[in-house]
Scaffold this motif. Structure first.
Motif, PDB file in Angstrom:
ATOM      1  N   SER A 223       0.827  -1.211   0.000  1.00  8.97           N
ATOM      2  CA  SER A 223       0.000   0.000   0.000  1.00  8.97           C
ATOM      3  C   SER A 223       0.861   1.260   0.000  1.00  8.97           C
ATOM      4  N   LYS A 226       1.441   2.343  -3.514  1.00  6.72           N
ATOM      5  CA  LYS A 226       0.233   2.769  -4.211  1.00  6.72           C
ATOM      6  C   LYS A 226      -0.288   4.123  -3.728  1.00  6.72           C
ATOM      7  N   ARG A 227      -0.095   4.419  -2.427  1.00  7.30           N
ATOM      8  CA  ARG A 227      -0.814   5.551  -1.838  1.00  7.30           C
ATOM      9  C   ARG A 227       0.056   6.680  -1.313  1.00  7.30           C
ATOM     10  N   SER A 229       2.471   8.627  -2.380  1.00  3.03           N
ATOM     11  CA  SER A 229       2.653   9.837  -3.190  1.00  3.03           C
ATOM     12  C   SER A 229       1.431  10.746  -3.148  1.00  3.03           C
ATOM     13  N   ASN A 230       0.240  10.165  -3.312  1.00  5.66           N
ATOM     14  CA  ASN A 230      -0.995  10.960  -3.299  1.00  5.66           C
ATOM     15  C   ASN A 230      -1.245  11.593  -1.933  1.00  5.66           C
ATOM     16  N   ASN A 231      -1.021  10.813  -0.871  1.00  5.59           N
ATOM     17  CA  ASN A 231      -1.283  11.323   0.480  1.00  5.59           C
ATOM     18  C   ASN A 231      -0.300  12.423   0.872  1.00  5.59           C
ATOM     19  N   CYS A 257      -0.055   5.091   4.472  1.00  2.00           N
ATOM     20  CA  CYS A 257      -0.436   3.929   3.658  1.00  2.00           C
ATOM     21  C   CYS A 257      -1.951   3.772   3.582  1.00  2.00           C
ATOM     22  N   GLN A 258      -2.678   4.719   4.183  1.00  2.00           N
ATOM     23  CA  GLN A 258      -4.137   4.654   4.151  1.00  2.00           C
ATOM     24  C   GLN A 258      -4.683   4.784   2.738  1.00  2.00           C
ATOM     25  N   GLU A 259      -5.860   4.253   2.532  1.00  2.00           N
ATOM     26  CA  GLU A 259      -6.585   4.455   1.275  1.00  2.00           C
ATOM     27  C   GLU A 259      -6.768   5.958   1.084  1.00  2.00           C
ATOM     28  N   VAL A 260      -6.515   6.434  -0.103  1.00  2.00           N
ATOM     29  CA  VAL A 260      -6.434   7.870  -0.376  1.00  2.00           C
ATOM     30  C   VAL A 260      -7.692   8.623   0.049  1.00  2.00           C
ATOM     31  N   PHE A 263      -7.893   8.826   3.857  1.00  2.00           N
ATOM     32  CA  PHE A 263      -6.875   9.753   4.353  1.00  2.00           C
ATOM     33  C   PHE A 263      -7.335  11.195   4.163  1.00  2.00           C
ATOM     34  N   HIS A 290      -6.451   8.807  12.418  1.00 10.22           N
ATOM     35  CA  HIS A 290      -6.205   7.541  11.719  1.00 10.22           C
ATOM     36  C   HIS A 290      -6.223   6.363  12.684  1.00 10.22           C
TER      37      HIS A 290
END
Length: 442
Positions: A223, A226-227, A229-231, A257-260, A263, A290
């Motif tokens: 995760s 996957k996540r 960069s966006n967070n 690492c949370q789902e975008v 988060f 969180h």
């Protein structure tokens, strides 16, 4: 050469079909124990009936010859599978330290089929050579049993060497890997190295990366890629500095690492509460949101309400010190009981300086309050002493102001502070009857 026929079949043709069918059924494993062997589900009663019908047909002379060989073949393959299954369970218990229940559960994993000890023994030997304890190995095998069949030179050793190359100490290696067995299970090229590079881009130093790896939970690496960069982009877009993001990643990498969507929702709540993006508290608040479910949050609110805090005061506590909402109920209750019931400070005073709730009750709050108790009783300080002036100063400053300064009058004061002497030895004690009147609640 013809294969020998199970003796039970002879009983069928000698008129003992019923007894033989029952015996053969009893010799087979119960359904549900080894479902993969049979390929279908049903009860033991159904098996008994099927076998009885089969032998009844044999007695009547209508059993096809290929059916007898099918049964014999079925019995042979069942025995072979059961022996293999039993070997794996036995190995997991005796060589890896798993409990029977854990071994049975792990043995169902299709990725760990083996019939000899050679490969798994070599894996265990490698781990022990790198300082892994038996309990750490058990934890790894239980979480990622496929590691037992990994290739040493191609898979395991390069990962261990990579971790050592970025600064993981020999003792730290076993700790980090046992906390996160994914380190041995994921791809070095496609997972471990990219994850390291992501963390390094934010944390800069390998030392901080290693510290973060210590805090990472299992299954986090996938995760993270996957996540993360966006967070992190979301936080930077709000004006949160790179140093604050680095602090958040180091303390709780799972947050990033949370789902975008989840988060972003947590960050939005924090912003609505008026947190300043230029202050470190904002990432502490994100971290707390969180870590806590809605149910847990409501429970903590109720804990504070028991001490008479209003809704506004509870939110004030959170805004000033977000960590206060993440503390255990036991810690909150014990500290509040001491400050309010033993030292007679008002809850409102605590709400103004909530950081004191995070201080160690045994190592900081009680020793300092013991000194204050003695000084007040001796008339050496005034009763309007501030709560913050007792608990917030550094140890050096507190010693200078409240201990060393009065040692001529109370020689035992340092021993009281260092807990080498109890208050009872000076004729004092903390109890429910003792109240320090006039303590200033600011």
């Amino acid at each position: 050469m013809q294969n020998p026929v199970n003796p039970l079949f002879f009983e069928v043709f000698q008129g003992n079909g019923k007894r033989a069918s029952q015996s053969l059924a009893d010799s087979l494993p119960k359904f549900g124990e080894y479902p993969a062997i049979f390929g279908f589900s049903g009860s033991r009663l159904a098996l008994n009936k099927s076998v009885s019908l089969l032998f009844s047909n044999a007695q009547l002379g209508i059993l096809p010859s290929h059916s007898i060989f099918a049964i014999r073949s079925f019995s042979s393959s069942t025995s072979s599978n059961l022996n293999g299954h039993s070997f794996i369970v036995s190995y997991l218990i005796n060589s890896c330290g798993l409990t029977l229940k854990s071994a049975q559960s792990v043995s169902k994993n299709r990725n760990i089929r083996f019939q000899t000890r050679e490969r798994p023994d070599s894996v265990l030997r490698l781990l022990r050579e790198h300082g892994f304890t038996n309990s750490q190995i058990s934890k790894i095998v239980k979480s990622r049993p496929e590691v037992l069949l990994a290739q040493l030179e191609k898979t395991l050793l390069p990962k261990l060497e990579f971790l050592r190359s970025i600064g993981v100490s020999r003792p730290g290696l076993s700790i980090i890997v046992s906390r996160n067995p994914d380190l041995l299970a994921c791809s070095l090229k496609h997972c471990l190295i990219p994850s390291y590079e992501i963390l390094k881009s934010v944390l800069v130093s390998d030392e901080k990366v290693v510290r973060t790896l210590n805090h990472m939970g299992n299954r986090s690496f996938y995760s993270l890629q996957k996540r993360f960069s966006n967070n992190s982009s979301l936080l930077r877009g709000l004006g949160i500095s790179q140093s604050f993001i680095s602090y958040l990643v180091t303390q709780s990498p799972s947050v990033m690492c949370q789902e975008v969507g989840k988060f972003a929702e947590g960050v939005k709540k924090v912003m609505k509460l008026g947190f300043d993006p230029s202050k470190l508290r904002i990432v502490e608040a994100v971290r707390v949101f969180h870590l806590m479910s809605h149910k847990t949050w409501e429970h903590k609110m109720q804990v504070y309400r028991r001490w008479g805090f209003s809704e506004d005061e509870i939110w004030l506590i959170f805004r000033k010190c977000p960590t206060c909402m993440a503390m255990s109920e036991k810690k909150i209750m014990a500290t509040m009981d001491f400050l309010v019931c033993k030292m007679s400070w008002q809850p409102a005073a605590v709400a103004r300086v909530p950081v004191i709730l995070c201080l160690s009750l045994e190592k900081r709050v009680m020793p300092r309050c013991s000194v204050v108790r003695v000084l007040l009783s001796k008339g050496l300080i005034k009763a309007d002493i501030h709560l913050s002036s007792v608990l917030q100063p550094s140890e050096k400053l507190f010693l200078e102001r409240s201990v060393i300064k009065y040692q001529e009058h109370v020689p035992q004061l340092l021993d009281i502070y260092q807990r080498k002497m109890g208050l009872t030895e000076l004729g004092f004690a903390f109890d429910d009857k003792f109240k320090i009147s006039g303590l200033k609640n600011v």
